[in-house]
Scaffold this motif. Structure first.
Motif, PDB file in Angstrom:
ATOM      1  N   THR A  92      46.461  41.330  41.481  1.00 28.58           N
ATOM      2  CA  THR A  92      45.630  40.549  40.814  1.00 28.58           C
ATOM      3  C   THR A  92      44.960  40.976  39.476  1.00 28.58           C
ATOM      4  O   THR A  92      45.327  42.465  39.375  1.00 28.58           O
ATOM      5  CB  THR A  92      44.362  40.588  41.441  1.00 28.58           C
ATOM      6  OG1 THR A  92      44.696  40.885  42.843  1.00 28.58           O
ATOM      7  CG2 THR A  92      42.928  39.708  40.840  1.00 28.58           C
ATOM      8  N   LYS A 115      45.408  36.245  43.698  1.00 19.54           N
ATOM      9  CA  LYS A 115      46.588  37.925  43.486  1.00 19.54           C
ATOM     10  C   LYS A 115      47.262  36.728  42.397  1.00 19.54           C
ATOM     11  O   LYS A 115      47.496  35.839  42.692  1.00 19.54           O
ATOM     12  CB  LYS A 115      47.612  38.356  44.294  1.00 19.54           C
ATOM     13  CG  LYS A 115      46.764  38.959  45.135  1.00 19.54           C
ATOM     14  CD  LYS A 115      47.527  40.302  46.147  1.00 19.54           C
ATOM     15  CE  LYS A 115      46.636  40.925  46.979  1.00 19.54           C
ATOM     16  NZ  LYS A 115      47.551  41.307  48.281  1.00 19.54           N
ATOM     17  N   GLY A 220      48.022  41.308  36.360  1.00 20.42           N
ATOM     18  CA  GLY A 220      48.327  40.431  37.180  1.00 20.42           C
ATOM     19  C   GLY A 220      50.044  40.199  37.481  1.00 20.42           C
ATOM     20  O   GLY A 220      50.589  40.387  36.462  1.00 20.42           O
TER      21      GLY A 220
END
Length: 518
Positions: A92, A115, A220
């Motif tokens: 994430t 995520k 991410g």
């Protein structure tokens, strides 16, 4: 019985004893696979493509689920549930905001709602509240969240399109409440103990000045490890357990996955256990007709695995080309998304009893080509073992098969299996009122009338064979199948038999010469 104590006219409303059975829906899709963003392991209702993009993002070059859902709606589907799975190493995107003190302590963390690398396209600015007094005593601040809708240069080079969310009048004590249940893009987690006044009065560093531009969330990642969550008891296919409406299921990303064949078998078993869902499977791409036969039967290069043998699923071959909205070029994708959309369209226009195949009802609007041209001779090998071929015909690219994966001749046709699922579930839901009613001939008569009315409608729709109701179905609920011993244990036995109409799979026209008499 009411008591009547004075003379007069009394009007009473009484039940006729007939409770009509309404047919259940048959065309709600269920998709599971890789998406750009979205909550992992939660079944989410999607009723159009725009809603899907808002919840799960756009097309991913290395995954097929988005293309499947897009084709589902393009072929005539109207609603579906989507479950996102993600690799274990997916991350994430986050950023830790510090306060404006000399110590610069960590104040709160801003993270993407799910995520994936998509979160790296989120940026934010923090400044004073719009109506701030500008004094040190005014602790209110404003958070502006920006999200770039388009993919980054890795995909298209397009960086246009930005969505902005503004959260004004924030304080440390209410920032989570005001953002977490409202924002479509971010979540906030306070990192301080707000039980003390000193901690509550901390203010984040402002970055809305010209000298300091917006800050992007970082780190991410979509992940690169193999996806193992398809069969997870909570976040995989079982996320559909709480959704009763789904009828047709697909997992297009499984096709080329290592161990994907075992996942397909488990998904077929899942649909069988539910009894109300049908799985549309995709083979790996690049298979020859003989190789796809081995894939279905579990022989050759697939030796050591079980055959695909279930009336609760079907296999379509080969893959199809579609116009890729992401690149504008042709893209090879698994056919399941377009096939399920065709199921839904045929259900709404013809009925679940109609086989979703042929030059009309099996025409694939979204397909612009097929991976491999299949000859009539090759299909003669594949069709009898339950592999539905997609053919390039003069009329266009069409589904040219309507068989399940079952080796049982009774359940070899898709429309027969799905019709029986429809009848069984409709009767199940429409007969719940019978439970705990007095088990006597009066109840038997009511049940028979209800079932007869429902099956008569099914017969008149053309789903059952016969010129009379007696030929099309029978219902038996009487003393013979409900003797005292059965009633004593609280059971009511209802026997129902139907004669479904089977598709004209082989049309044989016999032509001969006629000799004229002299």
């Amino acid at each position: 019985m009411p008591n009547y104590l004075s003379p007069g006219v009394y009007v009473e409303e009484v039940s006729s004893g007939v409770k009509p059975i309404a047919g259940v829906g048959t065309s709600v899709g269920a998709f599971i696979g890789l998406t750009e963003k979205g909550t992992v392991g939660k079944a989410t209702l999607v009723t159009n493509w725009s809603q899907y993009v808002s919840e799960f993002g756009g097309f991913i070059p290395s995954a097929y689920l988005s293309y499947a859902v897009y084709n589902f709606f393009a072929e005539g589907g109207t609603s579906c549930y989507v479950v996102r799975v993600a690799p274990e190493d997916a991350k994430t995107a986050t950023y830790t905001v510090k306060d404006n003190s000399e110590d610069a302590v960590d104040l709160f963390e801003i993270s993407a709602r799910s995520k994936g690398a998509w979160g790296n396209r989120i940026s934010f600015e923090i400044g004073r509240a719009s109506n701030s007094t500008g004094t040190p005593e005014d602790l209110r601040f404003k958070l502006v969240v920006k999200y770039k809708e388009s993919f980054d240069d890795e995909y298209t080079g397009d960086t246009e399109g930005e969505i902005v969310e503004i959260f004004d009048g924030l304080l440390m004590i209410n920032i989570e409440e005001k953002i977490n249940e409202v924002s479509s893009f971010v979540k906030v987690k306070v990192l301080r103990d707000l039980t003390s006044l000193e901690e509550m009065e901390r203010v984040p560093v402002f970055n809305d000045s010209e000298e300091e531009s917006a800050i992007n969330l970082r780190n991410g990642a979509d992940g690169r490890s193999a996806v193992k969550d398809y069969l997870n008891t909570e976040t995989g296919i079982h996320a559909f357990d709480v959704i009763d409406e789904i009828n047709i299921m697909a997992a297009p990303d499984v096709a080329d996955l290592d161990g994907g064949r075992d996942i397909i078998i488990e998904m077929l078993n899942y649909c069988k256990q539910r009894g109300d869902c049908f799985f549309v499977a995709d083979p790996p791409h690049g298979l020859t007709p003989s190789a796809v036969k081995e894939f279905k039967e579990g022989i050759g290069q697939f030796l050591g695995t079980n055959p695909l043998n279930s009336s609760y699923g079907a296999l379509y071959y080969p893959w199809v080309f579609v116009n890729d909205p992401l690149t504008g070029k042709k893209k090879l994708v698994p056919p399941s998304g377009a096939v399920i959309g065709t199921y839904a369209y045929v259900d709404s226009t013809r009925g679940v009893h109609k086989a979703p195949a042929g030059t009309s009802d099996g025409y694939l609007d979204t397909a612009v080509g097929i991976e491999r041209i299949i000859t009539k001779g090759e299909q003669e090998i594949l069709n009898p073992i339950g592999i539905n071929v997609i053919r390039a015909l003069p009329e266009g690219i069409c589904i040219w098969g309507a068989r399940t994966l079952s080796s049982d001749a009774e359940w070899q046709y898709i429309n027969i299996r799905r019709l029986m699922m429809y009848i069984e579930e409709s009767i199940d839901k429409g007969s719940q009122w019978v439970v705990f009613e007095p088990n006597d001939p009066s109840l038997w008569g009511k049940v028979k009338r209800n079932l007869s009315a429902f099956l008569t409608r099914v017969w008149r729709d053309g789903a059952l064979y016969g010129s009379t109701q007696e030929e099309a179905f029978f219902i038996k609920v009487d003393e013979e199948n409900n003797p005292p011993a059965t009633r004593d244990v609280g059971q009511l036995i209802i026997e129902v038999g139907v004669a479904p109409v089977k598709p004209a799979e082989f049309v044989i026209i016999r032509v001969s010469q006629k000799t004229l008499a002299k």
